[in-house]
Motif scaffolding. Structure first.
Motif, mmCIF file in Angstrom:
data_model
loop_
_atom_site.group_PDB
_atom_site.id
_atom_site.type_symbol
_atom_site.label_atom_id
_atom_site.label_comp_id
_atom_site.label_asym_id
_atom_site.label_seq_id
_atom_site.Cartn_x
_atom_site.Cartn_y
_atom_site.Cartn_z
ATOM 1 N N ALA A 214 0.801 -1.224 0.000
ATOM 2 C CA ALA A 214 0.000 0.000 0.000
ATOM 3 C C ALA A 214 0.832 1.272 0.000
ATOM 4 C CB ALA A 214 -0.929 0.012 1.225
ATOM 5 N N GLN A 238 1.418 -2.010 -10.170
ATOM 6 C CA GLN A 238 1.260 -0.754 -9.436
ATOM 7 C C GLN A 238 2.468 0.162 -9.624
ATOM 8 O OE1 GLN A 238 0.940 -3.915 -8.281
ATOM 9 N NE2 GLN A 238 -0.189 -3.954 -6.352
ATOM 10 N N ALA A 393 -7.367 4.158 -7.698
ATOM 11 C CA ALA A 393 -6.105 3.586 -7.229
ATOM 12 C C ALA A 393 -6.241 2.098 -6.952
ATOM 13 C CB ALA A 393 -5.651 4.302 -5.967
ATOM 14 N N GLN A 394 -7.369 1.687 -6.393
ATOM 15 C CA GLN A 394 -7.636 0.286 -6.081
ATOM 16 C C GLN A 394 -9.114 0.017 -6.336
ATOM 17 O OE1 GLN A 394 -6.217 0.746 -1.971
ATOM 18 N NE2 GLN A 394 -4.727 -0.884 -2.355
ATOM 19 N N TRP A 410 -10.885 2.592 -3.874
ATOM 20 C CA TRP A 410 -10.166 3.668 -3.191
ATOM 21 C C TRP A 410 -9.700 4.640 -4.268
ATOM 22 C CZ3 TRP A 410 -9.376 6.465 0.844
ATOM 23 C CH2 TRP A 410 -8.238 7.241 0.978
ATOM 24 N N ARG A 412 -7.686 7.970 -5.834
ATOM 25 C CA ARG A 412 -6.455 8.732 -5.630
ATOM 26 C C ARG A 412 -6.752 10.116 -5.084
ATOM 27 N NH1 ARG A 412 -4.550 5.605 -10.109
ATOM 28 N NH2 ARG A 412 -2.702 4.437 -9.453
ATOM 29 N N PRO A 414 -9.474 11.288 -2.694
ATOM 30 C CA PRO A 414 -10.625 10.930 -1.861
ATOM 31 C C PRO A 414 -11.675 12.025 -1.757
ATOM 32 C CG PRO A 414 -8.557 10.344 -0.782
ATOM 33 C CD PRO A 414 -8.208 11.219 -1.945
ATOM 34 N N ARG A 443 -17.253 4.071 -2.443
ATOM 35 C CA ARG A 443 -15.963 4.613 -2.012
ATOM 36 C C ARG A 443 -15.488 3.911 -0.745
ATOM 37 N NH1 ARG A 443 -15.503 10.989 -3.203
ATOM 38 N NH2 ARG A 443 -17.134 11.220 -4.774
ATOM 39 N N ARG A 446 -10.704 4.005 3.255
ATOM 40 C CA ARG A 446 -9.239 4.029 3.378
ATOM 41 C C ARG A 446 -8.661 3.054 2.360
ATOM 42 N NH1 ARG A 446 -11.661 1.583 7.460
ATOM 43 N NH2 ARG A 446 -11.712 3.545 8.594
ATOM 44 N N PRO A 447 -7.371 3.177 2.054
ATOM 45 C CA PRO A 447 -6.772 2.255 1.081
ATOM 46 C C PRO A 447 -6.839 0.812 1.560
ATOM 47 C CG PRO A 447 -5.312 4.111 1.527
ATOM 48 C CD PRO A 447 -6.395 4.175 2.544
ATOM 49 N N PHE A 448 -6.956 -0.121 0.625
ATOM 50 C CA PHE A 448 -6.836 -1.536 0.949
ATOM 51 C C PHE A 448 -5.370 -1.822 1.272
ATOM 52 C CE2 PHE A 448 -10.152 -2.015 -2.655
ATOM 53 C CZ PHE A 448 -11.166 -1.571 -1.824
ATOM 54 N N SER A 449 -5.119 -2.509 2.365
ATOM 55 C CA SER A 449 -3.739 -2.823 2.731
ATOM 56 C C SER A 449 -3.675 -4.222 3.311
ATOM 57 C CB SER A 449 -3.208 -1.815 3.752
ATOM 58 O OG SER A 449 -3.871 -1.979 4.993
#
Length: 492
Positions: A214, A238, A393-394, A410, A412, A414, A443, A446-449
């Motif tokens: 991430a 990525q 982004a994801q 997610w 880029r 937000p 939406r 938060r980013p997937f991690s």
């Protein structure tokens, strides 16, 4: 065929240099370092040696020492969680764990050579297939990593095939951008470079801006590319996307690049077209650990956009019921289990081989879903199209048993408003057939991690986890977009 003993001996006269953050080693110095580590390990009497090291010359020297001794190397990615690392150590039966020497003398840690220390492990003997040289762990889609046992001839066979594929471009300096514990970088970036006499740049991952699935500092990445001026690099999709976007915004990439190999996930054709328009020498490939990494690769004189290239000499690819099967070099077994059954290995990947022998991968069999209109959809295909747009982004696409698809994404940006998101979605949908289009974007907050449990450690989405985490928003999207009630007889 050259063995690892021959390879180590050749370092006395090779032109190879190993470049790290603190300077460089010539081949003879690297060999001496590896032999010193080998002597220290022999004194410990261990057979299975695990390591957890950042990229650097010590990683390479340790690996060569283990190869020279005929011992088993269990390289643990630094991004593994503590529980994953414990699992891998216990499953492999590792007797020693090699770490960077931080000056600590606590417990049973002993100094091997300057820069490296080892900790004895309380373990039990694990039966391994005869000839095991490496146990590579891949997290796949489950929480605990799975070990794959590989012998030394297989490692060198694949490395040699990759050297042959890149030979027309004559790369003489490789920069390692992925963890050396990754089988692809280990075989291609280290063994391939050593076989060809190329320089190998192995700076710490932090120096190249890498911080796991991430996190990526593009400024550091570009600075490292300029510092080391490599001819070849290996990137995940990525990283390629980040480099393309940077170049499109006017960031200069080094003119030294001749061979940018990309793999580890589907690469959308739009991204490859953008890279080509920038003059980036990108070559997409495909592989899997059971087949000892790379199976097929686009290469100079044999490039077909949209494909992952023709099979390398050690592999043969066929198609059975829409699934790719690979025959040729293969692993010895899964750790603690039998290996793949005899005959071609069923990859689980959907695709086809065209009339000219180029392999095309369209998705994963187990991820395929069927809409309520009976259309089969590979989500990776649609996700790949979404991720070519700068806003996304994801993304994970869902639609099993539904009349249309939705995506959890997610962004880029937000803070993008609804109109901006819809405009981006319309642009993506314009290139898709109607049954594959995405009707709504949910939406992600938060980013997937991997730390959050939404990604595997190699960056692939855990689809079920993501769907469960957003179940209410997904249900609301379908209610909002398809409010027509079911006929009474179906609603009972």
């Amino acid at each position: 065929m050259m063995g690892f003993g021959d390879l180590l001996q050749s370092l006395e006269t090779t032109t190879t240099r190993v470049l790290g953050s603190d300077g460089c080693l010539d081949g003879a110095t690297l060999r001496a370092h590896a032999l010193a580590i080998a002597d220290a390990l022999q004194a410990r009497g261990a057979r299975v040696i695990a390591s957890r090291l950042d990229n650097g010359p010590d990683w390479l020297a340790l690996d060569l020492a283990l190869r020279a001794l005929g011992l088993v190397h269990v390289p643990l990615p630094t991004f593994f969680s503590p529980s994953q690392a414990r699992h891998a150590l216990a499953r492999s039966g590792a007797e020693l764990l090699v770490l960077a020497d931080d000056g600590s003398s606590a417990g049973d840690a002993v100094r091997l050579v300057p820069g490296l220390r080892a900790r004895f492990l309380a373990t039990w003997h694990t039966p391994l297939p005869v000839g095991t040289a490496c146990i590579t762990f891949t997290s796949g889609t489950t929480g605990q990593p799975k070990g794959v046992c590989i012998d030394a001839p297989a490692l060198l066979t694949v490395a040699g095939a990759l050297v042959g594929a890149a030979r027309p471009l004559a790369p003489t300096r490789h920069l390692c951008l992925m963890p050396l514990s990754t089988l692809l970088e280990n075989i291609s970036g280290l063994y391939g470079a050593l076989l060809s006499g190329a320089d190998i740049a192995v700076p710490p991952l932090g120096d190249v801006g890498y911080s796991g699935a991430a996190g990526l500092d593009v400024t550091r990445l570009v600075a490292s590319l300029h510092r080391y001026a490599p001819h070849s690099v290996i990137v995940f999709p990525q990283l390629l996307s980040a480099l393309v976007m940077a170049a499109e915004q006017g960031v200069a990439l080094p003119a030294s690049l001749r061979f940018v190999a990309v793999g580890g996930g589907r690469v959308g054709p739009a991204l490859l077209s953008r890279a080509a328009a920038l003059g980036m020498p990108v070559f997409e490939g495909y592989g899997l650990s059971e087949c000892v990494s790379v199976v097929a690769l686009n290469r100079p004189g044999a490039v077909r956009p949209g494909s992952v290239g023709r099979p390398l000499p050690h592999a043969n690819v066929s198609v059975v019921d829409g699934e790719l099967h690979v025959e040729g070099v293969r692993c010895l077994s899964y750790l603690g289990e039998d290996g793949p059954p005899s005959g071609p290995i069923a990859t689980g990947d959907l695709g086809h081989v065209d009339d000219d022998g180029f392999v095309h991968v369209t998705g994963r069999r187990k991820h395929m879903f069927i809409t309520s209109f009976g259309r089969n959809i590979s989500p990776e295909w649609v996700e790949g199209e979404l991720l070519q747009h700068p806003l996304f982004a994801q993304a994970v696409v869902l639609g099993e048993g539904r009349p249309f698809n939705v995506a959890v994404a997610w962004l880029r940006d937000p803070e993008a408003d609804a109109a901006t998101v819809q405009s981006a979605l319309d642009a993506v949908n314009a290139g898709l057939p109607d049954y594959a289009r995405v009707a709504h974007v949910i939406r992600a907050p938060r980013p997937f991690s991997s730390a959050g449990g939404f990604l595997t450690d190699n960056g692939r989405p855990r689809r079920d986890v993501i769907a469960r985490a957003h179940v209410d928003a997904i249900a609301h999207a379908y209610d909002e977009l398809d409010p027509t009630p079911l006929p009474m007889e179906l609603n009972a």
